[in-house]
Design an enzyme around this catalytic site. Structure first.
Site, PDB file in Angstrom:
ATOM      1  N   LEU A 191      11.408 -20.171  -4.340  1.00 27.42           N
ATOM      2  CA  LEU A 191      10.300 -19.309  -3.896  1.00 27.42           C
ATOM      3  C   LEU A 191       9.125 -19.385  -4.877  1.00 27.42           C
ATOM      4  O   LEU A 191       9.313 -19.325  -6.096  1.00 27.42           O
ATOM      5  CB  LEU A 191      10.802 -17.854  -3.835  1.00 27.42           C
ATOM      6  CG  LEU A 191       9.747 -16.789  -3.568  1.00 27.42           C
ATOM      7  CD1 LEU A 191       9.199 -16.892  -2.146  1.00 27.42           C
ATOM      8  CD2 LEU A 191      10.324 -15.386  -3.797  1.00 27.42           C
ATOM      9  N   ASP A 204       0.835  -1.208   0.000  1.00 25.71           N
ATOM     10  CA  ASP A 204       0.000   0.000   0.000  1.00 25.71           C
ATOM     11  C   ASP A 204       0.870   1.259   0.000  1.00 25.71           C
ATOM     12  O   ASP A 204       1.964   1.256   0.567  1.00 25.71           O
ATOM     13  CB  ASP A 204      -0.893  -0.032   1.254  1.00 25.71           C
ATOM     14  CG  ASP A 204      -2.071   0.914   1.124  1.00 25.71           C
ATOM     15  OD1 ASP A 204      -2.277   1.502   0.043  1.00 25.71           O
ATOM     16  OD2 ASP A 204      -2.789   1.076   2.131  1.00 25.71           O
ATOM     17  N   HIS A 263       2.847   3.338  -9.018  1.00 25.70           N
ATOM     18  CA  HIS A 263       2.700   1.892  -9.241  1.00 25.70           C
ATOM     19  C   HIS A 263       3.949   1.317  -9.908  1.00 25.70           C
ATOM     20  O   HIS A 263       4.367   0.206  -9.614  1.00 25.70           O
ATOM     21  CB  HIS A 263       1.462   1.603 -10.086  1.00 25.70           C
ATOM     22  CG  HIS A 263       0.186   1.983  -9.383  1.00 25.70           C
ATOM     23  ND1 HIS A 263      -0.074   1.617  -8.082  1.00 25.70           N
ATOM     24  CD2 HIS A 263      -0.888   2.728  -9.781  1.00 25.70           C
ATOM     25  CE1 HIS A 263      -1.252   2.089  -7.716  1.00 25.70           C
ATOM     26  NE2 HIS A 263      -1.767   2.780  -8.722  1.00 25.70           N
TER      27      HIS A 263
END
Ligand code: FPP
Length: 246
Positions: free
Chosen positions: A137, A26, A43
């Site tokens: 991962l 956020d 972004h």
């Protein structure tokens, strides 16, 4: 592994790294606003931070990283902003993600992808297939994701199985419900991080966070660093987890 803060040295226990970290990324908009830049610049900076954090999670031995990239509510943003996030996603799938190939990283997407553009859906499938045997991962990108929407979709699937006789109502347990979720074979996150000073769950992984530890930081997502990730892990390692017991 050691990190420094306020002239003190802290040690992360490499034998107690969370298997699964989930992040609510956020603050991209506020980061851009502080610099008088358009929201899409925030972004873009956020996408770059994500690339760094994926690399660091991989290095630390985290097995699953789930990131909230686009919620079911995010469609309400301006068309320009939605388009900018979707373009970043295209770039992510076509460019950024290729860079992870050598790092044994796997990609999966959670959420209702049917509302995404056709080319994005195809690109997701292509990336998921190409990386499905990677055992380092696993990065789960939440796209058009909402925890309640996920539960609705899961209940619909289970109800269909009851209708067709493949599932009996009395057989429904917590494990059965979990098996109908987008995260079916993924362990629940031990640690959930939210940046930008907000302290809400915002419809993220509602079922899966039942026993997660939460870590909130004021840093805006584009400013989040590897060291901040280590601080969050250190904080997690120094909490007592009781799972409702004593
Ligand atoms: C929240 O910040 C962030 C989002 C809704 C988008 C998250 C997207 C990225 C981190 C980059 C894209 C990555 C991929 C994989 C597509 P906000 O816009 O709500 O910030 P604000 O609260 O400061 O306005």
């Amino acid at each position: 592994m050691f990190f420094q803060k306020d002239n003190k040295t802290f040690e992360i226990n490499m034998d107690n790294i969370p298997q699964h970290i989930a992040i609510i990324m956020d603050g991209n908009g506020r980061w851009a606003k502080k610099r008088a830049l358009p929201r899409k610049a925030g972004h873009k900076a956020g996408a770059e931070t994500l690339e760094k954090i994926i690399g660091h999670c991989s290095k630390l031995g985290v097995k699953h990283l789930t990131v909230y990239a686009f919620s079911t509510e995010n469609w309400k943003r301006s068309q320009e902003e939605v388009d900018a996030i979707m373009d970043l996603l295209r770039q992510y799938l076509n460019v950024y993600f290729k860079r992870f190939l050598k790092d044994n990283i796997r990609l999966r997407v959670i959420g209702d992808r049917s509302r995404l553009a056709q080319d994005i859906q195809e690109s997701i499938m292509e990336n998921e297939n190409r990386t499905k045997d990677k055992d380092g991962l696993c990065v789960h990108i939440a796209l058009n994701y909402g925890g309640r929407d996920e539960l609705c979709r899961a209940v619909k699937k289970a109800a269909k199985d009851v209708e067709t006789g493949n599932l009996k109502a009395e057989e429904i347990t917590e494990d059965v419900i979990a098996s109908y979720l987008d995260t079916a074979d993924v362990p629940d996150p031990e640690l959930v991080i939210r940046t930008s000073g907000e302290e809400r769950i915002s419809n993220f992984l509602l079922w899966q966070v039942a026993y997660s530890e939460f870590y909130f930081t004021d840093a805006l997502w584009p400013d989040f660093t590897d060291k901040m990730l280590e601080e969050a892990i250190y904080d997690y390692q120094n909490r007592e987890r009781r799972f409702g017991g004593r």
